[in-house]
Design a protein around this motif. Sequence first.
Motif, PDB file in Angstrom:
ATOM      1  N   ASP A  14      39.137 -41.026 109.709  1.00  0.00           N
ATOM      2  CA  ASP A  14      40.287 -41.916 109.761  1.00  0.00           C
ATOM      3  C   ASP A  14      40.646 -42.083 111.237  1.00  0.00           C
ATOM      4  N   ALA A  15      40.897 -43.310 111.680  1.00  0.00           N
ATOM      5  CA  ALA A  15      41.301 -43.576 113.061  1.00  0.00           C
ATOM      6  C   ALA A  15      41.809 -45.005 113.152  1.00  0.00           C
ATOM      7  N   TRP A  16      42.608 -45.289 114.159  1.00  0.00           N
ATOM      8  CA  TRP A  16      43.112 -46.650 114.320  1.00  0.00           C
ATOM      9  C   TRP A  16      42.029 -47.595 114.816  1.00  0.00           C
ATOM     10  N   SER A  17      41.002 -47.055 115.484  1.00  0.00           N
ATOM     11  CA  SER A  17      39.885 -47.887 115.941  1.00  0.00           C
ATOM     12  C   SER A  17      38.573 -47.196 115.575  1.00  0.00           C
ATOM     13  N   ILE A  18      37.721 -47.879 114.796  1.00  0.00           N
ATOM     14  CA  ILE A  18      36.419 -47.326 114.411  1.00  0.00           C
ATOM     15  C   ILE A  18      35.359 -48.388 114.653  1.00  0.00           C
ATOM     16  N   ASP A  19      34.342 -48.013 115.439  1.00  0.00           N
ATOM     17  CA  ASP A  19      33.197 -48.882 115.702  1.00  0.00           C
ATOM     18  C   ASP A  19      32.003 -48.256 114.988  1.00  0.00           C
ATOM     19  N   LEU A  20      31.542 -48.877 113.903  1.00  0.00           N
ATOM     20  CA  LEU A  20      30.484 -48.328 113.062  1.00  0.00           C
ATOM     21  C   LEU A  20      29.239 -49.194 113.143  1.00  0.00           C
ATOM     22  N   ASP A  21      28.088 -48.548 113.433  1.00  0.00           N
ATOM     23  CA  ASP A  21      26.794 -49.222 113.346  1.00  0.00           C
ATOM     24  C   ASP A  21      26.345 -49.058 111.904  1.00  0.00           C
ATOM     25  N   THR A  22      26.374 -50.120 111.137  1.00  0.00           N
ATOM     26  CA  THR A  22      26.087 -50.018 109.702  1.00  0.00           C
ATOM     27  C   THR A  22      24.641 -49.639 109.405  1.00  0.00           C
ATOM     28  N   GLU A  23      23.735 -49.899 110.327  1.00  0.00           N
ATOM     29  CA  GLU A  23      22.333 -49.538 110.101  1.00  0.00           C
ATOM     30  C   GLU A  23      22.112 -48.043 110.304  1.00  0.00           C
ATOM     31  N   SER A  24      22.555 -47.489 111.441  1.00  0.00           N
ATOM     32  CA  SER A  24      22.333 -46.072 111.742  1.00  0.00           C
ATOM     33  C   SER A  24      23.439 -45.175 111.192  1.00  0.00           C
ATOM     34  N   GLN A  25      24.582 -45.733 110.871  1.00  0.00           N
ATOM     35  CA  GLN A  25      25.785 -45.033 110.466  1.00  0.00           C
ATOM     36  C   GLN A  25      26.385 -44.190 111.583  1.00  0.00           C
ATOM     37  N   ASN A  26      25.974 -44.433 112.835  1.00  0.00           N
ATOM     38  CA  ASN A  26      26.618 -43.797 113.977  1.00  0.00           C
ATOM     39  C   ASN A  26      27.973 -44.462 114.163  1.00  0.00           C
ATOM     40  N   LEU A  27      28.932 -43.692 114.674  1.00  0.00           N
ATOM     41  CA  LEU A  27      30.230 -44.306 114.883  1.00  0.00           C
ATOM     42  C   LEU A  27      30.926 -43.744 116.103  1.00  0.00           C
ATOM     43  N   LYS A  28      31.840 -44.539 116.605  1.00  0.00           N
ATOM     44  CA  LYS A  28      32.757 -44.136 117.667  1.00  0.00           C
ATOM     45  C   LYS A  28      34.144 -44.485 117.152  1.00  0.00           C
ATOM     46  N   ALA A  29      35.026 -43.511 117.230  1.00  0.00           N
ATOM     47  CA  ALA A  29      36.387 -43.717 116.751  1.00  0.00           C
ATOM     48  C   ALA A  29      37.355 -43.267 117.830  1.00  0.00           C
ATOM     49  N   SER A  30      38.530 -43.894 117.837  1.00  0.00           N
ATOM     50  CA  SER A  30      39.545 -43.501 118.809  1.00  0.00           C
ATOM     51  C   SER A  30      40.931 -43.751 118.245  1.00  0.00           C
ATOM     52  N   ASP A  31      41.896 -43.110 118.868  1.00  0.00           N
ATOM     53  CA  ASP A  31      43.311 -43.267 118.552  1.00  0.00           C
ATOM     54  C   ASP A  31      43.669 -42.590 117.231  1.00  0.00           C
ATOM     55  N   LYS A  68      24.844 -39.903 113.039  1.00  0.00           N
ATOM     56  CA  LYS A  68      24.470 -39.587 111.656  1.00  0.00           C
ATOM     57  C   LYS A  68      23.132 -38.866 111.558  1.00  0.00           C
ATOM     58  N   SER A  69      22.112 -39.305 112.311  1.00  0.00           N
ATOM     59  CA  SER A  69      20.768 -38.725 112.176  1.00  0.00           C
ATOM     60  C   SER A  69      20.718 -37.243 112.535  1.00  0.00           C
ATOM     61  N   THR A  70      21.595 -36.787 113.414  1.00  0.00           N
ATOM     62  CA  THR A  70      21.613 -35.378 113.812  1.00  0.00           C
ATOM     63  C   THR A  70      22.775 -34.612 113.193  1.00  0.00           C
ATOM     64  N   GLY A  71      23.759 -35.327 112.651  1.00  0.00           N
ATOM     65  CA  GLY A  71      24.944 -34.675 112.103  1.00  0.00           C
ATOM     66  C   GLY A  71      25.847 -34.101 113.178  1.00  0.00           C
ATOM     67  N   VAL A  72      25.732 -34.605 114.407  1.00  0.00           N
ATOM     68  CA  VAL A  72      26.509 -34.072 115.526  1.00  0.00           C
ATOM     69  C   VAL A  72      27.723 -34.959 115.790  1.00  0.00           C
ATOM     70  N   GLY A  73      28.866 -34.313 115.840  1.00  0.00           N
ATOM     71  CA  GLY A  73      30.107 -34.985 116.198  1.00  0.00           C
ATOM     72  C   GLY A  73      30.628 -34.425 117.499  1.00  0.00           C
ATOM     73  N   LYS A  74      30.995 -35.294 118.415  1.00  0.00           N
ATOM     74  CA  LYS A  74      31.585 -34.884 119.690  1.00  0.00           C
ATOM     75  C   LYS A  74      33.043 -35.298 119.665  1.00  0.00           C
ATOM     76  N   TYR A  75      33.935 -34.313 119.619  1.00  0.00           N
ATOM     77  CA  TYR A  75      35.367 -34.524 119.556  1.00  0.00           C
ATOM     78  C   TYR A  75      35.928 -34.406 120.967  1.00  0.00           C
ATOM     79  N   LEU A  76      36.646 -35.429 121.414  1.00  0.00           N
ATOM     80  CA  LEU A  76      37.181 -35.454 122.770  1.00  0.00           C
ATOM     81  C   LEU A  76      38.701 -35.503 122.726  1.00  0.00           C
ATOM     82  N   GLY A  77      39.317 -34.575 123.436  1.00  0.00           N
ATOM     83  CA  GLY A  77      40.764 -34.547 123.530  1.00  0.00           C
ATOM     84  C   GLY A  77      41.238 -35.531 124.577  1.00  0.00           C
ATOM     85  N   GLY A  78      42.516 -35.632 124.718  1.00  0.00           N
ATOM     86  CA  GLY A  78      43.139 -36.522 125.697  1.00  0.00           C
ATOM     87  C   GLY A  78      44.571 -36.082 125.847  1.00  0.00           C
ATOM     88  N   LYS A  79      45.483 -36.815 125.215  1.00  0.00           N
ATOM     89  CA  LYS A  79      46.897 -36.421 125.223  1.00  0.00           C
ATOM     90  C   LYS A  79      47.066 -35.036 124.605  1.00  0.00           C
TER      91      LYS A  79
END
Length: 132
Positions: A14-31, A68-79
Amino acid sequence: GRMPQVENKDIKVDAWSIDLDTESQNLKASDSVTTQSRSQPGSQSSGAALFDPSDIVLGRADRLEYTKSTGVGKYLGGKTQARLWQKGSRIDADVITYNDATRNLQASGRVDSTWLFNAEPAAKPAAKPAVP
């Protein structure tokens, strides 16, 4: 409005901004990113890990990069710092990289963690040899 959400068998984001590659299922989310990840049966893990594979691992971060292919998530903090947790165990850090297949993680920056471990039952003492 309702926060956008993406979900597959491995992770729910869940995020206010999600950029999903529907083919690879890789995603970038923010906010205001929140996640729920699940280990899949037959994962590569040997069973020795910080999170219980039979339960969901929760996460939050300012940004998330998930492959998705590796199952790796990189969580980045900020505020606020990124956080992964499960039951009473948790880790907070500026950056947390978590591999769902192996259940291994790497944290960097300001790191603070609490881990609850189940103690193994004490082994029975060896029988003393009979003295003749």
